[in-house]
Design an enzyme around this catalytic site. Structure first.
Site, mmCIF file in Angstrom:
data_model
loop_
_atom_site.group_PDB
_atom_site.id
_atom_site.type_symbol
_atom_site.label_atom_id
_atom_site.label_comp_id
_atom_site.label_asym_id
_atom_site.label_seq_id
_atom_site.Cartn_x
_atom_site.Cartn_y
_atom_site.Cartn_z
ATOM 1 N N CYS A 55 0.833 -1.200 0.000
ATOM 2 C CA CYS A 55 0.000 0.000 0.000
ATOM 3 C C CYS A 55 0.868 1.250 0.000
ATOM 4 O O CYS A 55 1.764 1.398 0.831
ATOM 5 C CB CYS A 55 -0.906 -0.003 1.234
ATOM 6 S SG CYS A 55 -1.907 1.486 1.414
ATOM 7 N N TYR A 86 -7.760 4.867 -9.060
ATOM 8 C CA TYR A 86 -7.453 3.992 -7.930
ATOM 9 C C TYR A 86 -8.308 2.719 -7.955
ATOM 10 O O TYR A 86 -7.786 1.615 -7.784
ATOM 11 C CB TYR A 86 -7.668 4.755 -6.627
ATOM 12 C CG TYR A 86 -7.409 3.946 -5.379
ATOM 13 C CD1 TYR A 86 -6.111 3.561 -5.034
ATOM 14 C CD2 TYR A 86 -8.454 3.575 -4.538
ATOM 15 C CE1 TYR A 86 -5.866 2.817 -3.878
ATOM 16 C CE2 TYR A 86 -8.213 2.833 -3.379
ATOM 17 C CZ TYR A 86 -6.917 2.456 -3.062
ATOM 18 O OH TYR A 86 -6.681 1.731 -1.930
ATOM 19 N N GLU A 98 1.036 -0.156 -6.907
ATOM 20 C CA GLU A 98 1.020 1.093 -6.158
ATOM 21 C C GLU A 98 2.477 1.432 -5.822
ATOM 22 O O GLU A 98 3.186 0.625 -5.223
ATOM 23 C CB GLU A 98 0.215 0.956 -4.873
ATOM 24 C CG GLU A 98 -1.260 0.723 -5.107
ATOM 25 C CD GLU A 98 -2.082 0.763 -3.825
ATOM 26 O OE1 GLU A 98 -1.579 1.313 -2.813
ATOM 27 O OE2 GLU A 98 -3.213 0.254 -3.834
ATOM 28 N N ASP A 133 -2.568 -7.450 2.572
ATOM 29 C CA ASP A 133 -2.952 -6.781 1.332
ATOM 30 C C ASP A 133 -2.600 -7.702 0.167
ATOM 31 O O ASP A 133 -1.425 -7.920 -0.125
ATOM 32 C CB ASP A 133 -2.235 -5.443 1.174
ATOM 33 C CG ASP A 133 -2.694 -4.413 2.196
ATOM 34 O OD1 ASP A 133 -3.865 -4.476 2.609
ATOM 35 O OD2 ASP A 133 -1.882 -3.552 2.570
ATOM 36 N N TYR A 138 -0.055 -4.720 -5.017
ATOM 37 C CA TYR A 138 0.729 -4.669 -3.787
ATOM 38 C C TYR A 138 2.093 -5.349 -3.931
ATOM 39 O O TYR A 138 2.790 -5.565 -2.950
ATOM 40 C CB TYR A 138 -0.046 -5.324 -2.646
ATOM 41 C CG TYR A 138 -1.355 -4.652 -2.341
ATOM 42 C CD1 TYR A 138 -1.397 -3.309 -1.967
ATOM 43 C CD2 TYR A 138 -2.563 -5.342 -2.437
ATOM 44 C CE1 TYR A 138 -2.601 -2.683 -1.691
ATOM 45 C CE2 TYR A 138 -3.768 -4.719 -2.166
ATOM 46 C CZ TYR A 138 -3.781 -3.395 -1.792
ATOM 47 O OH TYR A 138 -4.976 -2.776 -1.528
ATOM 48 N N CYS A 201 -1.803 1.440 7.783
ATOM 49 C CA CYS A 201 -0.463 1.196 7.237
ATOM 50 C C CYS A 201 -0.131 -0.270 7.456
ATOM 51 O O CYS A 201 0.004 -0.712 8.600
ATOM 52 C CB CYS A 201 0.590 2.084 7.904
ATOM 53 S SG CYS A 201 2.277 1.740 7.334
ATOM 54 N N CYS A 210 19.871 -4.674 5.573
ATOM 55 C CA CYS A 210 20.357 -4.726 4.204
ATOM 56 C C CYS A 210 21.777 -4.202 4.123
ATOM 57 O O CYS A 210 22.041 -3.047 4.482
ATOM 58 C CB CYS A 210 19.459 -3.911 3.283
ATOM 59 S SG CYS A 210 20.019 -3.883 1.561
#
Length: 218
Positions: A55, A86, A98, A133, A138, A201, A210
């Site tokens: 998202c 959307y 997105e 999601d 996504y 969220c 990373c």
């Protein structure tokens, strides 16, 4: 995933995609946090790159507070439909992800740092979903502005895969490609979590750091 939501994780063919429209939708408001234009043309000399992390509400918030980021914008990329809305993207019939457009000053924040934030802020091993999601919009994605960015993104994916392997996690499914057209999302989606601090969220990382490396020379 096999089951009731499996259809949401199948990319449409180009001939199946919704037709879209000719009219381009551009943002009408300044950045809600930074107060600057969302349009890349208004930031001469800056670099830009596009990240898909699920998202785009939560994904955009990850970048707008970073020193050296001049502007961010939510939008759609990687699909077939021209100027999608959307609801069309959410239908799974445009092929778009997105994404967040990140406009940054390379002298203040390097691509390696943006890539680190990208990898650590979501789970890039989930295919056409991010957490709860589910759907092609996504998917994890990096769309590069040029071949130098592309090489850097691919190198960072190899480094992060090594770290994920060491942690016993899965294979990266992130789509990494040169950018095609980017379409701005509607005003209501721009900087959504600044306008609605208690809004949804769904981002969640793997907990694996990373490794940062130099940008490859082309």
């Amino acid at each position: 995933m096999i089951g009731i939501d499996a259809w949401k994780q199948r990319m449409p063919r180009r001939d199946e995609a919704l037709p879209g429209r000719e009219r381009t939708v551009l943002p009408t408001q300044a950045h809600h946090v930074l107060g600057r234009s969302l349009l890349a043309a208004d930031h001469p000399g800056m670099a830009r790159i596009w990240f898909g992390m699920g998202c785009f509400w939560g994904a955009e918030r990850k970048f707008w507070s970073l020193p050296g980021v001049r502007s961010t914008a939510a939008g759609y990329a990687g699909g077939y439909t021209s100027n999608p809305a959307y609801r069309e993207v959410c239908s799974g019939m445009t092929g778009h992800a997105e994404v967040v457009q990140v406009i940054h000053d390379p002298a203040q924040i390097g691509l390696d740092e943006l890539l680190r934030v990208f990898w650590e802020s979501h789970d890039p091993t989930q295919g056409m979903r991010q957490g709860n999601d589910i759907g092609t919009q996504y998917r994890s994605a990096i769309y590069a502005a040029d071949v130098t960015q592309l090489a850097a993104a691919e190198a960072s994916a190899r480094r992060y895969q090594t770290a994920l392997d060491q942690a016993g996690l899965g294979a990266i499914t992130t789509e990494i490609a040169l950018a095609g057209p980017f379409y701005y999302a509607e005003d209501e989606h721009q900087q959504y979590l600044s306008k609605h601090p208690d809004g949804y969220c769904g981002l969640g990382g793997t907990g694996v750091s990373c490794p940062v490396g130099p940008v490859p020379r082309i």
